[in-house]
Motif scaffolding. Structure first.
Motif, mmCIF file in Angstrom:
data_model
loop_
_atom_site.group_PDB
_atom_site.id
_atom_site.type_symbol
_atom_site.label_atom_id
_atom_site.label_comp_id
_atom_site.label_asym_id
_atom_site.label_seq_id
_atom_site.Cartn_x
_atom_site.Cartn_y
_atom_site.Cartn_z
ATOM 1 N N THR A 96 -4.077 -92.991 -37.931
ATOM 2 C CA THR A 96 -5.320 -92.232 -37.760
ATOM 3 C C THR A 96 -5.908 -92.018 -39.154
ATOM 4 N N PRO A 97 -7.220 -91.830 -39.248
ATOM 5 C CA PRO A 97 -7.835 -91.645 -40.581
ATOM 6 C C PRO A 97 -7.400 -90.355 -41.265
ATOM 7 N N TRP A 98 -7.005 -89.345 -40.496
ATOM 8 C CA TRP A 98 -6.718 -88.043 -41.103
ATOM 9 C C TRP A 98 -5.255 -87.859 -41.515
ATOM 10 N N ALA A 99 -4.369 -88.771 -41.120
ATOM 11 C CA ALA A 99 -2.951 -88.616 -41.474
ATOM 12 C C ALA A 99 -2.731 -89.117 -42.905
ATOM 13 N N ARG A 100 -2.216 -88.266 -43.749
ATOM 14 C CA ARG A 100 -2.135 -88.522 -45.192
ATOM 15 C C ARG A 100 -1.307 -89.755 -45.558
ATOM 16 N N ARG A 101 -0.241 -90.028 -44.802
ATOM 17 C CA ARG A 101 0.664 -91.142 -45.168
ATOM 18 C C ARG A 101 0.208 -92.491 -44.626
ATOM 19 N N CYS A 102 -0.832 -92.508 -43.800
ATOM 20 C CA CYS A 102 -1.233 -93.777 -43.173
ATOM 21 C C CYS A 102 -1.671 -94.853 -44.167
ATOM 22 N N PRO A 103 -2.458 -94.540 -45.210
ATOM 23 C CA PRO A 103 -2.828 -95.608 -46.152
ATOM 24 C C PRO A 103 -1.624 -96.286 -46.795
ATOM 25 N N LYS A 104 -0.577 -95.504 -47.121
ATOM 26 C CA LYS A 104 0.627 -96.093 -47.719
ATOM 27 C C LYS A 104 1.304 -97.036 -46.727
ATOM 28 N N TYR A 105 1.409 -96.607 -45.471
ATOM 29 C CA TYR A 105 2.034 -97.461 -44.456
ATOM 30 C C TYR A 105 1.184 -98.700 -44.182
ATOM 31 N N GLN A 106 -0.127 -98.550 -44.254
ATOM 32 C CA GLN A 106 -1.010 -99.712 -44.098
ATOM 33 C C GLN A 106 -0.688 -100.743 -45.183
ATOM 34 N N PHE A 107 -0.567 -100.273 -46.418
ATOM 35 C CA PHE A 107 -0.238 -101.163 -47.530
ATOM 36 C C PHE A 107 1.100 -101.857 -47.291
ATOM 37 N N VAL A 108 2.118 -101.073 -46.926
ATOM 38 C CA VAL A 108 3.472 -101.609 -46.729
ATOM 39 C C VAL A 108 3.481 -102.674 -45.638
ATOM 40 N N PHE A 109 2.897 -102.372 -44.480
ATOM 41 C CA PHE A 109 2.996 -103.317 -43.363
ATOM 42 C C PHE A 109 2.049 -104.508 -43.519
ATOM 43 N N ARG A 110 1.001 -104.355 -44.302
ATOM 44 C CA ARG A 110 0.174 -105.521 -44.641
ATOM 45 C C ARG A 110 0.999 -106.492 -45.479
ATOM 46 N N ARG A 111 1.758 -105.955 -46.422
ATOM 47 C CA ARG A 111 2.616 -106.802 -47.255
ATOM 48 C C ARG A 111 3.747 -107.408 -46.438
ATOM 49 N N VAL A 112 4.330 -106.625 -45.545
ATOM 50 C CA VAL A 112 5.396 -107.138 -44.673
ATOM 51 C C VAL A 112 4.876 -108.314 -43.849
ATOM 52 N N ALA A 113 3.665 -108.185 -43.312
ATOM 53 C CA ALA A 113 3.073 -109.278 -42.523
ATOM 54 C C ALA A 113 2.956 -110.546 -43.361
ATOM 55 N N SER A 114 2.579 -110.387 -44.624
ATOM 56 C CA SER A 114 2.459 -111.543 -45.520
ATOM 57 C C SER A 114 3.825 -112.167 -45.802
ATOM 58 N N LEU A 115 4.839 -111.325 -46.037
ATOM 59 C CA LEU A 115 6.178 -111.829 -46.343
ATOM 60 C C LEU A 115 6.825 -112.525 -45.146
ATOM 61 N N LEU A 116 6.436 -112.126 -43.926
ATOM 62 C CA LEU A 116 7.046 -112.688 -42.713
ATOM 63 C C LEU A 116 6.151 -113.720 -42.022
ATOM 64 N N LYS A 117 5.208 -114.268 -42.748
ATOM 65 C CA LYS A 117 4.234 -115.176 -42.117
ATOM 66 C C LYS A 117 4.879 -116.439 -41.548
#
Length: 199
Positions: A96-117
């Motif tokens: 959600t846009p208001w949850a403080r930790r979401c941007p960090k998790y977005q970064f992490v799982f975007r990178r995970v998606a790249s590593l597991l392509k």
């Protein structure tokens, strides 16, 4: 209005709540039909007889290319992309846009998606502020939340990620529950890939 998440709809509209499941089941009528008493009378009768499914709030289907690694999931394509596709392990990050930790998790799982392509794992993100969370997702407390549906187990309850917002933790979780094992990149390899990705 809050229980039914009707703030996502711009008024005016006509709505019906199922008082036994308020917020989970609601029917919404918009446009000229909402002031047509004959239509509304018929609509209410059909709702009470179970002939009209509840309204599902969803962003438009993004129709992303198959080459996209970190995919946008919405309520309307959730079943097709996650539950019906038994060939892929599906990892979904709920934000959600208001949850403080979401941007960090977005970064992490975007990178995970790249590593597991090059694996059978597909990584998605789902904005719960703009979409109804499907019934396939167990109830959870707080955002961000990550669930994994392994291939060939899509009818079973998904696995909840309880690790930290770190790439290595996320990779270890996915490997533990993946339908096919793969080599987890070591820390040095991950850091090298991240530098290359930013060049």
């Amino acid at each position: 209005k809050r229980n039914g998440r009707l703030e996502l709809y711009k008024p005016p509209y006509f709505f019906i709540f199922d008082l036994k499941e308020r917020g989970k089941k609601r029917w919404i009528v918009r446009g000229p039909e909402m002031i047509n008493s004959t239509y509304l009378y018929s609509f209410i009768k059909r709702v009470r007889k179970g002939k009209i499914p509840p309204t599902v709030i969803s962003e438009p289907d993004p129709h992303e290319s198959s080459i996209v690694l970190y995919r946008h999931l919405v309520a309307s394509n959730f079943k097709k992309d996650i539950i019906d596709d038994n060939t892929k392990d599906s990892v979904v990050l709920f934000i959600t846009p208001w949850a403080r930790r979401c941007p960090k998790y977005q970064f992490v799982f975007r990178r995970v998606a790249s590593l597991l392509k090059d694996t059978q794992v597909r990584v998605y993100w789902f904005d719960a502020s703009q979409n109804d969370i499907p019934s396939y997702v167990p109830e959870f407390c707080g955002f961000p939340a990550v669930f994994m549906w392994p291939a060939n187990q899509k009818n079973s309850e998904p696995v909840l990620y309880t690790g930290k917002g770190k790439i290595q933790d996320a990779l270890s979780f996915i490997l533990e529950h993946a339908s096919k094992k793969f080599a987890v990149p070591d820390k040095e390899h991950i850091e090298t890939r991240l530098i290359e990705d930013n060049l």
